[in-house]
Design a protein around this motif. Structure first.
Motif, PDB file in Angstrom:
ATOM      1  N   SER A  84      33.546  30.952  35.196  1.00 34.89           N
ATOM      2  CA  SER A  84      33.519  30.211  36.456  1.00 34.89           C
ATOM      3  C   SER A  84      34.633  30.988  37.130  1.00 34.89           C
ATOM      4  CB  SER A  84      33.968  29.196  36.213  1.00 34.89           C
ATOM      5  OG  SER A  84      33.169  28.144  35.415  1.00 34.89           O
ATOM      6  N   ALA A  85      35.621  31.749  36.725  1.00 30.10           N
ATOM      7  CA  ALA A  85      36.751  32.342  37.492  1.00 30.10           C
ATOM      8  C   ALA A  85      36.250  33.429  37.997  1.00 30.10           C
ATOM      9  CB  ALA A  85      38.090  32.493  36.573  1.00 30.10           C
ATOM     10  N   SER A 144      36.153  34.212  41.718  1.00 35.66           N
ATOM     11  CA  SER A 144      37.011  35.470  42.450  1.00 35.66           C
ATOM     12  C   SER A 144      36.132  36.775  42.871  1.00 35.66           C
ATOM     13  CB  SER A 144      38.067  35.709  41.473  1.00 35.66           C
ATOM     14  OG  SER A 144      37.533  36.223  40.359  1.00 35.66           O
ATOM     15  N   GLY A 145      34.683  36.826  42.255  1.00 34.52           N
ATOM     16  CA  GLY A 145      33.885  37.925  42.614  1.00 34.52           C
ATOM     17  C   GLY A 145      34.522  39.064  41.484  1.00 34.52           C
ATOM     18  N   LEU A 146      35.057  38.975  40.497  1.00 32.56           N
ATOM     19  CA  LEU A 146      35.551  39.993  39.358  1.00 32.56           C
ATOM     20  C   LEU A 146      34.210  39.974  38.528  1.00 32.56           C
ATOM     21  CD1 LEU A 146      39.005  39.065  38.580  1.00 32.56           C
ATOM     22  CD2 LEU A 146      38.207  40.930  40.223  1.00 32.56           C
ATOM     23  N   ALA A 147      33.807  41.265  38.196  1.00 30.74           N
ATOM     24  CA  ALA A 147      32.746  41.449  37.352  1.00 30.74           C
ATOM     25  C   ALA A 147      32.975  41.090  35.980  1.00 30.74           C
ATOM     26  CB  ALA A 147      32.200  43.019  37.343  1.00 30.74           C
ATOM     27  N   ARG A 191      39.065  33.359  47.221  1.00 30.77           N
ATOM     28  CA  ARG A 191      37.743  33.253  46.900  1.00 30.77           C
ATOM     29  C   ARG A 191      36.917  34.554  47.122  1.00 30.77           C
ATOM     30  NH1 ARG A 191      34.831  27.731  48.983  1.00 30.77           N
ATOM     31  NH2 ARG A 191      34.704  29.214  50.974  1.00 30.77           N
ATOM     32  N   GLN A 192      35.600  34.573  46.536  1.00 30.70           N
ATOM     33  CA  GLN A 192      34.690  35.835  46.622  1.00 30.70           C
ATOM     34  C   GLN A 192      34.812  36.151  47.945  1.00 30.70           C
ATOM     35  OE1 GLN A 192      31.078  35.866  44.641  1.00 30.70           O
ATOM     36  NE2 GLN A 192      30.403  33.788  45.525  1.00 30.70           N
ATOM     37  N   ASP A 193      34.587  35.091  48.863  1.00 30.81           N
ATOM     38  CA  ASP A 193      34.149  35.340  50.390  1.00 30.81           C
ATOM     39  C   ASP A 193      35.358  35.713  51.342  1.00 30.81           C
ATOM     40  OD1 ASP A 193      35.156  32.859  50.216  1.00 30.81           O
ATOM     41  OD2 ASP A 193      33.656  31.842  51.355  1.00 30.81           O
TER      42      ASP A 193
END
Length: 721
Positions: A29-30, A34-37, A79-81
């Motif tokens: 979920s994190a 956050s958009g981390l792979a 957030r990833q955006d």
């Protein structure tokens, strides 16, 4: 199931970091948020936070310990955006001492909407507090269950409480109420809360410096339930200025009513249509009728029939023109007698200028009118008497220092103004000669301070540019309270009498002056005559008899001339001494005078030097009078020069004038005597070494004789010694 797989299954954001702040685990979920792979994106977990919140999180981490292994802190996560949202981060140290070398687990819960809602609430509350501050209104909330109140800073200032305080006991607020109002305040508040309705209470509090401040409370009690204690919401603001203004208005109205009653006035009001309404009990006492019998226009029935039409017309005109107006009429009193009444009506308008009502007073002036008629008759008789006697009546009001002047005659002066002229004391004094103003000041002091019954005075006053002598007497008048009210003076123009008096005094003075001058000068020829007689008795060894006889002849001629002047005393008294002018040598006059004072010079062992031009210098004058001039001056020099002193006579001439300068080494003349040295009988201090001094008329005679020869005489001295 392994722990990582369990963590990936939950929707919460979870990650762990080591003691160096490096990510050691991040759940699915994190990673998605956050958009981390994955773990391949290793690094500091600070990359998940907003930069402004890193310090707060680091500070929270430092507080973790065995005693406190868990802590929550709010921070924004990216957030990833790219948007940052508020999360509540739950930090937990899983192992290690004081969290120093252990792993820290972070669980993040999204609280962005709550956080933003709270910020909006805080902004709204700040704006509300600003509005209250601008309006100088303090807001509060009472919790009757806990007996406490949440207050705004302005409430603290009103009650003089520390502004940092936000919750105060209700007992403290009650203690601030002034003691004499405390019980009533508590009763009113308790009654209002019991009703559960809005209420308003005014009450005073005492400040730290002992000044009373009035506050107004507006509130609404709202019970939470039938059994639970109520809460009260309200505002408080300062009404001290309003109370002071209201008190001032009440006091002003009370003073005015008492003043009207003291003056015997009947007070009334009327609406915009002129319908009257008596507003005190004096009307019933005066008319014998109840107030309801006088409302509207019913009071007109008490007006004398002969005055009703004119009074009605005056009242209608007053209503049309909306201005203050006076009226005098007769009105029936309760005993049936008609009294002369004076009424005054004044319109009262609102701020827009629209008429609200009329306010008026009606005063019984019967006795005043009667006294005025008697006074007018007396004034007429007094005016006739004062005009016949040319007397001016001057009244000085000691309260306002305004003069009232009653006398017929020329206007614009204190001496002869138009009847009933008024002028200020300063203006009146400006018309009095400066030297005489202290006379009037002393007269006023004698009356007001020394309590004398009357004073007399004589001063000079300027009337239309001319100086007049005014003679008067003044007396002090007191009021019923015994205090000095006015000074009344009767003044008459005594200029003609004063001129005659001064003329007689001047004539007598000039007669005495002339006789004194002649008596003084008769002594001057006697000294040389006595010397000649003495020399003749000694025989031929004393000198040439012909010269002695010539000296006697000159002195006898001088005496004869003076006796001739005595025979013409009546003519000389009028200031008409006739000079016998003829061409004469100035040297002859000088040496003749020196010869006259020679014995006196020798007697005192003085040195007399004479400097006369070698050229012949002629003058046109009276030889005897010119000799008198020089002899008198030389006599003075001899008298006031000590033994062995020096006297010098220097003569010079030009085409127009001859100058004779006589100097000596005498006693000198004081500065205060110098300006008066040529006045009659003026002389210096008489001492033993000046026992031979004259009567002080010699130099006065000298000046008169010099001026008669169209000449001038001056004296200089550096002072005594």
């Amino acid at each position: 199931m392994p722990i990582p797989r369990i963590m990936d299954a939950i929707s919460l954001l979870v990650w762990t970091v080591d003691a160096n702040g490096e990510l050691t685990y991040i759940n699915k979920s994190a990673r998605l948020y956050s958009g981390l792979a994955g773990l391949s994106v290793a690094g500091s977990w600070h990359q998940l936070l907003a930069l402004d919140d890193v310090a707060a999180v680091e500070c929270a981490l430092l507080t973790l310990s065995r005693a406190r292994p868990e802590i929550d802190v709010d921070a924004r996560l990216r957030r990833q955006d790219g948007e940052f949202r508020w999360h509540c981060l739950h930090l937990q140290s899983t192992d290690g001492a004081e969290g120093a070398n252990g792993t820290i687990t972070v669980v993040a819960i999204d609280v962005d909407q709550c956080k933003r809602a709270w910020q909006l609430y805080e902004q709204s509350e700040a704006r509300l507090l600003s509005a209250f501050e601008a309006a100088q209104i303090g807001a509060w909330e009472w919790d009757l269950g806990t007996s406490t109140a949440r207050v705004t800073p302005l409430v603290c200032r009103l009650y003089e409480i520390d502004e940092a305080v936000r919750t105060v006991p209700l007992s403290l607020l009650r203690k601030k109420v002034r003691v004499d109002h405390r019980e009533r305040f508590s009763d009113e508040v308790a009654t209002a809360i019991a009703r559960g309705a809005p209420f308003e209470v005014d009450f005073p509090i005492c400040t730290e410096i002992g000044v009373t401040k009035w506050l107004r409370m507006r509130a609404h009690a709202q019970p939470e339930s039938e059994s639970a204690p109520s809460r009260v919401f309200g505002v408080t603001f300062d009404i001290s200025a309003v109370r002071a203004a209201e008190a001032s208005v009440r006091q002003s109205e009370r003073r005015y009513r008492e003043l009207a009653r003291t003056a015997g006035a009947l007070v009334w009001s009327a609406d915009a249509n002129g319908e009257m309404q008596p507003i005190d009990g004096e009307w019933e006492a005066f008319t014998g009728l109840p107030a309801d019998r006088l409302v509207g226009h019913a009071w007109m029935d008490l007006v004398h029939p002969a005055d009703r039409d004119s009074l009605s017309e005056t009242w209608r005109k007053t209503l049309r023109e909306l201005g203050p107006r006076d009226a005098t009429f007769r009105m029936r009193r309760e005993d049936g007698a008609y009294r002369t009444m004076y009424a005054r009506a004044v319109p009262l308008c609102d701020e827009r200028g629209v008429l609200d009502e009329w306010f008026g007073t009606t005063v019984d002036v019967t006795e005043r009118r009667r006294a005025q008629a008697i006074s007018d008759a007396r004034n007429i008789r007094l005016a006739v008497a004062t005009k016949a006697a040319s007397i001016t009546i001057v009244t000085l009001d000691l309260g306002s220092y305004v003069l009232s002047i009653e006398a017929p005659g020329r206007s614009g002066s204190m001496a002869s103004p138009t009847p009933n002229t008024e002028m200020s004391y300063a203006d009146a004094m400006s018309q009095v000669r400066a030297e005489d103003r202290p006379v009037l000041e002393q007269a006023i002091t004698r009356l007001t301070v020394k309590q004398e019954d009357s004073v007399n005075f004589e001063v000079r006053v300027f009337v239309s540019g001319e100086e007049h002598w005014m003679n008067g007497s003044a007396a002090l008048q007191r009021g019923q309270d015994g205090n000095a009210d006015v000074i009344v003076a009767s003044v008459s123009d005594s200029s003609a009498r004063k001129r005659m008096e001064l003329s007689l005094v001047d004539a007598d003075r000039r007669k005495d002056e002339f006789l004194a001058m002649l008596a003084h000068e008769l002594r001057n020829p006697l000294a040389p005559l006595r010397t000649v007689v003495t020399l003749l008795r000694r025989g031929s060894s004393a000198g040439d008899p012909r010269e002695l006889i010539a000296t006697m002849d000159r002195q006898i001629s001088h005496l004869t001339r003076l006796v001739d002047d005595l025979l013409e005393v009546s003519r000389i008294t009028q200031g008409r001494i006739v000079l016998k002018r003829e061409p004469i040598l100035i040297g002859t006059v000088v040496y003749g005078a020196v010869e006259s004072v020679g014995p006196q010079v020798q007697e005192q062992n003085q040195i007399l030097t004479v400097d006369v031009p070698r050229d012949t210098v002629w003058v046109c004058g009276d030889a005897t009078r010119m000799t008198q001039i020089l002899v008198n001056v030389l006599n003075n020099a001899c008298k006031y020069t000590p033994e062995g002193g020096r006297i010098e006579v220097h003569v010079s001439a030009d085409h127009d004038f001859v100058s004779v300068v006589i100097g000596d080494t005498g006693a000198g003349i004081s500065a205060d005597l110098l300006p008066r040295i040529f006045e009659l009988f003026s002389q210096g201090e008489r001492t033993l070494d000046r026992a031979k001094g004259g009567l002080g008329i010699g130099l006065s005679l000298v000046r008169k004789l010099v001026e008669m020869h169209e000449g001038s005489i001056h004296i200089q001295s550096a002072g005594p010694g």
